[in-house]
Write a protein that holds these residues in place. Structure first.
Motif, PDB file in Angstrom:
ATOM      1  N   GLN A   1       2.245   1.744  -3.480  1.00 46.00           N
ATOM      2  CA  GLN A   1       1.184   2.256  -4.342  1.00 46.00           C
ATOM      3  C   GLN A   1       0.997   3.759  -4.129  1.00 46.00           C
ATOM      4  O   GLN A   1       0.872   4.529  -5.091  1.00 46.00           O
TER       5      GLN A   1
ATOM      6  N   LYS B   1       0.820  -1.205   0.000  1.00 46.76           N
ATOM      7  CA  LYS B   1       0.000   0.000   0.000  1.00 46.76           C
ATOM      8  C   LYS B   1       0.862   1.265   0.000  1.00 46.76           C
ATOM      9  O   LYS B   1       0.526   2.261  -0.643  1.00 46.76           O
TER      10      LYS B   1
ATOM     11  N   TYR C   1       1.717   6.817  -6.757  1.00 48.85           N
ATOM     12  CA  TYR C   1       0.602   7.717  -7.062  1.00 48.85           C
ATOM     13  C   TYR C   1       1.035   9.174  -6.914  1.00 48.85           C
ATOM     14  O   TYR C   1       0.764  10.015  -7.783  1.00 48.85           O
TER      15      TYR C   1
END
Length: 315
Positions: free
Chosen positions: A284, A281, A288
């Motif tokens: 990610q 996570k 992003y």
């Protein structure tokens, strides 16, 4: 040959090391890029950076063993480069997810459907400090421990945060992300010891911002019960560590929130896959946020080629 480890054993081994480093007060997402000679993420033999849990785990191994090289490779890869893993050296785990598809009957519709199953696999890698005979490229030079001039990285810090369309408000003496009103609150930059400290705190709160339902929708629900909030803090800590390493910020800035460390340890002990999930996570979220500045750079430099990209040079 040692028996192949199961996915459960691999996850437990990785988690045990992360817990040990936390208990020692050395979070694997804070310190190691300054310990390794060249800094930055661990790299595969071809120069590609590791991601996710491999990034944290190999950082932790390098820190624990004092490895200075950023590069890791299998025994076969070392031999192909005319290197030789020294006798008695122990390898480290590198993990990845594989998948297979199984045809099943849907009990509701009685129709056949494909169901995908993911499972953890691993292989053994060695740090190049454990390997003799490799090209000099794989061994970092001994460099004097001189701090980077803050002004040398300020432009990159500004470029990274300016491109992110977060509502950032300054004032007061608290730093937090308000999810209901979707803004980041920070003290004035002049309140911090340096702009590096300011950037470190802003990185942490921006990680929280990335998890909004309108963005990455990072919702853990009841998976960790009342530990859900501390798990989000763990993701933010790991993610901000990735940002700080990427921007070249001094590693000593990143003090983990002491009130969460004990909760993190209890979460990891209860679920050996939690750190793998958190690292994924965090990766990610980092990617992003990074895409905003990369997109802005592509617009301002439309003729730039991959060969001139900093990531290509780092590889």
């Amino acid at each position: 040959m040692a028996p192949k480890k199961t996915s459960r054993e691999v996850a437990a081994e990785i988690t045990a090391l992360i817990i040990r480093k936390l208990e020692e007060g050395v979070a694997p997402w804070k310190r190691p890029w300054a310990v390794t000679g060249a800094g930055g993420r661990p790299l595969r033999h071809c120069g590609t950076p590791y991601t996710g849990i491999n990034n944290l785990y190999l950082w932790a191994i390098a820190d624990a063993c004092g490895y200075r090289s950023r590069f890791w490779m299998t025994r076969r890869q070392a031999e192909e480069l005319r290197g030789n893993v020294r006798s008695g050296e122990s390898g480290s785990l590198s993990v990845y997810y594989s998948a297979f598809t199984k045809r099943e009957n849907d009990p509701a519709t009685r129709e056949e459907r494909d169901r995908k199953f993911r499972f953890l696999r691993h292989y053994i890698v060695y740090n190049c400090d454990q390997v003799d005979g490799l090209p000099d490229f794989y061994y970092p030079p001994v460099l004097p421990d001189t701090p980077i001039d803050p002004s040398a990285r300020q432009a990159e810090i500004d470029r990274f945060f300016k491109a992110i369309p977060a509502d950032v408000r300054h004032g007061g003496n608290e730093a937090y992300y308000n999810p209901s009103r979707d803004y980041i609150q920070l003290p004035h930059p002049r309140s911090f010891k340096s702009m590096d400290y300011y950037a470190s705190v802003r990185a942490h709160e921006t990680l929280h911002w990335s998890g909004s339902s309108s963005r990455l929708a990072r919702i853990f629900g009841k998976r960790f019960g009342d530990k859900a909030y501390s798990f989000e803090e763990l993701v933010a800590e790991i993610g901000s560590g990735l940002i700080c390493a990427d921007l070249g910020l001094p590693n000593e800035l990143h003090d983990s929130h002491a009130s969460y460390v004990g909760q993190w340890i209890s979460v990891l002990k209860a679920d050996t896959t939690a750190i793998i999930h958190a690292a994924s996570k965090a990766e990610q979220a980092f990617n992003y946020l990074r895409q905003f500045s990369e997109s802005a750079k592509e617009i301002s430099e439309p003729t730039a080629t991959a060969a001139h990209h900093p990531a290509a040079l780092a590889a």
